[in-house]
Design an enzyme around this catalytic site. Structure first.
Site, short mmCIF file in Angstrom:
data_model
loop_
_atom_site.label_atom_id
_atom_site.label_comp_id
_atom_site.label_asym_id
_atom_site.label_seq_id
_atom_site.Cartn_x
_atom_site.Cartn_y
_atom_site.Cartn_z
N HIS A 1 1.05 -0.99 -0.01
CA HIS A 1 -0.02 0.10 -0.02
C HIS A 1 0.86 1.32 -0.08
O HIS A 1 1.58 1.31 1.03
CB HIS A 1 -0.88 -0.08 1.25
CG HIS A 1 -1.76 1.19 1.32
ND1 HIS A 1 -3.24 0.96 1.10
CD2 HIS A 1 -1.92 2.41 1.56
CE1 HIS A 1 -3.82 2.40 1.09
NE2 HIS A 1 -2.78 3.15 1.40
N CYS A 2 0.79 2.06 -0.96
CA CYS A 2 1.53 3.14 -1.29
C CYS A 2 1.11 4.39 -0.76
O CYS A 2 0.26 4.81 -1.34
CB CYS A 2 2.16 3.30 -2.68
SG CYS A 2 3.11 4.51 -2.68
N PRO A 3 1.35 4.96 0.28
CA PRO A 3 0.70 6.48 0.85
C PRO A 3 1.24 7.65 -0.06
O PRO A 3 0.48 8.53 -0.15
CB PRO A 3 1.62 6.50 2.06
CG PRO A 3 2.80 5.85 2.10
CD PRO A 3 2.52 4.51 1.42
N GLY B 1 -1.36 6.96 -2.39
CA GLY B 1 -2.56 7.02 -1.87
C GLY B 1 -3.62 5.82 -2.44
O GLY B 1 -4.94 5.80 -2.19
#
Lengths: 361, 160
Positions: A191-193, A196
């Site tokens: 999950h890449c912040p 997003g």
């Protein structure tokens, strides 16, 4: 003569294909707006444009990412390009422009595409799976049974499929449940912040294009700005003068300097993952690295050829979205079971008559 | 000889006037990796409703369609490279090969339902509607049956 219990169906009389939900509510029902599936989606996602665009609920630092890229590139085009075009070549803004477009478009696609979310099991499916699993007797409702797993042999490798308690399914291989988005995602990478969104089967190629083009863009801007400052400080003027003449370049230099290492590193890492057909998730967990010293453990999904791995990950067919965001929620699903009993008694007489007619025929 | 009973003229009526007895789920077969493939094992609940060969044919054809959709070869590379050059904007304009095959699959399932499954009181749900996890087969209750349900179907029959 014994006849079939079910008579031949007349194909011409078929109105709609099989059990797809009707696109508009039936006239007998009270006029209630038919809801689209995205409105009742159980995961933690947000939808825009009537379900066309999907984002994770916590969009992380996506605005920051966008802002940094647009700001740095904007400053580059405004302050550095004119000088460089004059002193070097007109190709510079063109190349910069192409890279910038690539970066922005692939970033937006990574953020707004369904990463490969698996829809949750329908109640009947969940019940069917429950039946197949041994339930320990005497377990109270608050006691969670031990994690259920199923083993499958893929390419001579034993792979454990885990049961997802939230989605009520056995996760397919390489699928993982993202706690931030509360969804099971196929070929879950991470999950890449910054983006997003989760990175999974459907948007991995967009993500890879994003980080590769971003590394080119960052390196390109860094190089151009350095050249710009070097040219300006020639002729005995010194670096300080050059920085005073073009202060924006200093900002760009700082941003690019700090980001180029991490972005280049990330691109390199993901290139390695693509070449070996691994996901970040598998690499971090060491699923196939033979942690117990067993050298026979290898990645069962790899084609053992770098070209084939790259092609299958990046140029493979684009799978469809499984969550059907814009489809309509079937309005007759709950209704289907109740009128059945009513019809049952009414129709009973008819079938008896039919039965009699048949046997006599 | 076919008796046209007005209550089973179409699939909609079958769903509403016959009672849904059971749903059988055909799970995915992961032995070949993550490609979409369903198990061809014949479920015991369908034993009395349909011939094993018909069922296996349907599942094998579906598996072949999915294999065709996910095939990595010349055409898919071309599509992939072209897409990469256009920053994948091409996916917004054209229908991908996968989508075309999915349409073929949906037509095939409809045809199978009309010809093979509905006459036996069964209904196949397109796997795409279940997230490609299962093939859901709805079993409708035999109406006014004297216990000796099908197995009948097709062929001969007369005087058993």
């Amino acid at each position: 003569m014994k006849n079939l219990d079910y008579q031949q169906i007349d194909p011409q009389a078929l109105a709609t294909p099989t059990p797809t939900p009707p696109p508009r509510p039936l006239p007998e029902h009270k006029p209630r707006r038919a809801r689209r599936k995205w409105e009742v989606f159980p995961g933690k996602n947000r939808f825009c444009c009537d379900g066309r665009v999907i984002v994770a609920r916590q969009c992380g630092v996506l605005p920051l990412t966008l802002g940094l890229i647009v700001l740095t590139s904007g400053l580059f085009f405004i302050f550095d390009c004119p000088f460089l075009v004059e002193h070097l070549t007109g190709c510079i803004p063109v190349i910069g422009g192409v890279l910038f477009v690539f970066v922005i478009i692939s970033l937006l696609q990574t953020s707004f595409t369904d990463p490969g979310i698996l829809p949750r099991a329908t109640p009947e499916e969940a019940a069917d799976i429950e039946k197949q699993i041994d339930n320990p007797t005497g377990s109270s409702s608050s006691y969670r049974p031990p994690p259920r797993t199923k083993e499958v042999v893929i390419n001579q490798q034993v792979v454990k499929l885990k049961y997802c308690f939230t989605c009520k399914i056995f996760r397919p291989p390489r699928t993982s449940h993202c706690s931030l988005c509360d969804n099971c995602v196929e070929r879950f990478d991470h999950h890449c912040p910054w983006v997003g969104n989760c990175v999974g089967k459907r948007n991995y190629r967009f993500f890879y294009t994003f980080i590769v083009s971003l590394s080119f863009l960052t390196a390109f801007i860094f190089g151009c700005v350095t050249t710009h400052l070097a040219l300006r400080s020639q002729g005995g003027n010194g670096l300080v003068f050059a920085l005073q003449a073009s202060p924006a370049s200093a900002l760009e230099l700082v941003v690019c300097f700090f980001s180029v290492w991490s972005i280049l590193g990330l691109s390199g890492f993901h290139t390695y993952l693509v070449a070996t057909n691994l996901t970040t998730n598998e690499d971090i967990k060491g699923s196939w690295s033979g942690k117990s010293g067993n050298e026979d453990v290898g990645n069962p999904y790899s084609y053992n050829s770098i070209t084939k791995n790259c092609c299958s990950v990046l140029c493979g067919p684009m799978p469809p979205s499984l969550i059907d965001r814009r489809g309509f929620v079937p309005s007759d699903d709950s209704v289907q079971t109740s009128p059945v009993e009513i019809e049952l008694s009414a129709a009973k007489n008819d079938t008896n008559m039919v039965g009699r007619a048949v046997t006599s025929g | 000889m076919v008796l046209q009973n007005k209550e089973f003229h179409n699939l909609q009526e079958l769903r509403h006037s016959a009672s849904l007895a059971n749903k059988v789920f055909i799970q995915r077969d992961y032995t070949d990796g993550t490609v979409c493939k369903f198990q061809t094992k014949f479920p015991s609940e369908l034993d009395s409703r349909i011939e094993r060969t018909l069922f296996e044919d349907t599942v094998k054809t579906l598996n072949n369609y999915y294999a065709e959709a996910e095939k990595i070869g010349g055409q898919s590379y071309l599509e992939g490279c072209l897409a990469c050059l256009t920053v994948y904007l091409i996916f917004l304009c054209i229908e991908t090969r996968y989508e075309k095959v999915l349409k073929k699959i949906s037509r095939y399932i409809q045809e199978q339902n009309e010809k093979v499954y509905a006459p036996r009181g069964l209904l196949i749900t397109d796997p795409i509607e279940r997230g490609m996890r299962v093939i859901e087969i709805s079993v409708y209750e035999d109406r006014g049956s004297s216990g000796s349900s099908s197995g009948s179907s097709t062929t001969s029959s007369s005087g058993r």
